[in-house]
Design a protein around this motif. Structure first.
Motif, PDB file in Angstrom:
ATOM      1  N   GLU A 103       0.822  -1.213   0.000  1.00 41.68           N
ATOM      2  CA  GLU A 103       0.000   0.000   0.000  1.00 41.68           C
ATOM      3  C   GLU A 103       0.852   1.257   0.000  1.00 41.68           C
ATOM      4  N   GLN A 104       1.988   1.236   0.679  1.00 41.70           N
ATOM      5  CA  GLN A 104       2.889   2.387   0.632  1.00 41.70           C
ATOM      6  C   GLN A 104       3.352   2.648  -0.801  1.00 41.70           C
ATOM      7  N   LYS A 105       3.720   1.596  -1.501  1.00 44.80           N
ATOM      8  CA  LYS A 105       4.203   1.757  -2.877  1.00 44.80           C
ATOM      9  C   LYS A 105       3.105   2.282  -3.801  1.00 44.80           C
ATOM     10  N   ILE A 106       1.884   1.872  -3.544  1.00 42.68           N
ATOM     11  CA  ILE A 106       0.781   2.323  -4.395  1.00 42.68           C
ATOM     12  C   ILE A 106       0.384   3.757  -4.086  1.00 42.68           C
ATOM     13  N   TYR A 107       0.317   4.101  -2.813  1.00 41.41           N
ATOM     14  CA  TYR A 107      -0.306   5.360  -2.421  1.00 41.41           C
ATOM     15  C   TYR A 107       0.636   6.498  -2.061  1.00 41.41           C
ATOM     16  N   TYR A 108       1.951   6.256  -2.027  1.00 41.16           N
ATOM     17  CA  TYR A 108       2.813   7.368  -1.673  1.00 41.16           C
ATOM     18  C   TYR A 108       2.837   8.411  -2.791  1.00 41.16           C
ATOM     19  N   SER A 111       4.019   7.908  -6.640  1.00 41.02           N
ATOM     20  CA  SER A 111       3.951   6.468  -6.887  1.00 41.02           C
ATOM     21  C   SER A 111       4.118   6.150  -8.368  1.00 41.02           C
ATOM     22  N   GLU A 112       4.809   5.059  -8.630  1.00 43.31           N
ATOM     23  CA  GLU A 112       4.963   4.591 -10.006  1.00 43.31           C
ATOM     24  C   GLU A 112       3.627   4.174 -10.605  1.00 43.31           C
ATOM     25  N   TYR A 113       2.628   3.938  -9.757  1.00 46.99           N
ATOM     26  CA  TYR A 113       1.318   3.489 -10.220  1.00 46.99           C
ATOM     27  C   TYR A 113       0.400   4.632 -10.652  1.00 46.99           C
ATOM     28  N   ALA A 120      -4.013   6.249  -7.316  1.00 48.73           N
ATOM     29  CA  ALA A 120      -2.754   5.929  -6.646  1.00 48.73           C
ATOM     30  C   ALA A 120      -2.013   7.219  -6.324  1.00 48.73           C
ATOM     31  N   GLY A 121      -1.266   7.181  -5.246  1.00 47.15           N
ATOM     32  CA  GLY A 121      -0.389   8.282  -4.875  1.00 47.15           C
ATOM     33  C   GLY A 121      -1.084   9.600  -4.657  1.00 47.15           C
ATOM     34  N   TYR A 126      -1.781   8.996   1.111  1.00 47.24           N
ATOM     35  CA  TYR A 126      -0.590   8.491   1.772  1.00 47.24           C
ATOM     36  C   TYR A 126      -0.746   8.374   3.287  1.00 47.24           C
TER      37      TYR A 126
END
Length: 161
Positions: A103-108, A111-113, A120-121, A126
């Protein structure tokens, strides 16, 4: 619920939210609804940084309650049942850690997403990652407190504000 986010949606959820446990004792639920952790973490500063900090502190406080419940339950459970409970706890911790990482990777922010999803992000999502983790830890702690209450007839808090 750790009130690390004071939006009206979260407040509405808090009013109706319950954690299902096998225990049906009303006194237990009264003790849970008046717990010192939720009372201590009412956010006044809604900045993303403060929301994350408060949610982390809330999560840590609930985690300490989980550990304390294990100490209490070790006195009451058979060796086999205690080992099973410990095994389940290790699996749960792995789930919490893995979900938090994803979830950190998706929502920071950044995010690359973001290229795939505009959900996302972002600065709004976050802090929610840490808040959701805190809620998951709280829910598990309440389950452990219910087991503890089954044997002791009491809910004791180690958290001190």
């Amino acid at each position: 619920m750790c009130t690390a986010c004071s939006s009206s949606k979260v407040e509405a959820l808090q009013e109706t939210e319950t954690v299902d446990t096998v225990l049906l004792e009303a006194d237990f639920y009264d003790a849970i609804s008046n717990n010192p952790i939720d009372a201590a973490f009412i956010l006044e500063d809604e900045s993303a940084e403060n929301r994350i900090k408060q949610a982390k502190q809330c999560s840590d406080a609930w985690m300490a309650e989980i550990e304390n419940s294990f100490n209490v339950l070790e006195e009451y459970l058979s060796e086999e049942d205690y080992a099973g409970l410990c095994s389940a706890y290790e699996g749960w911790k792995q789930y919490i850690d893995d979900m938090f990482a994803v979830e950190q990777k998706i929502y920071y922010v950044g995010s690359e997403y973001l290229a795939i999803s505009d959900l996302a992000g972002g600065s709004l999502t976050y802090p929610r990652v840490m808040e959701v983790k805190a809620q998951r830890v709280r829910d598990y702690a309440i389950e452990m407190k219910a087991l503890e209450y089954t044997f002791t007839g009491n809910v004791e808090w180690i958290y001190v504000q």
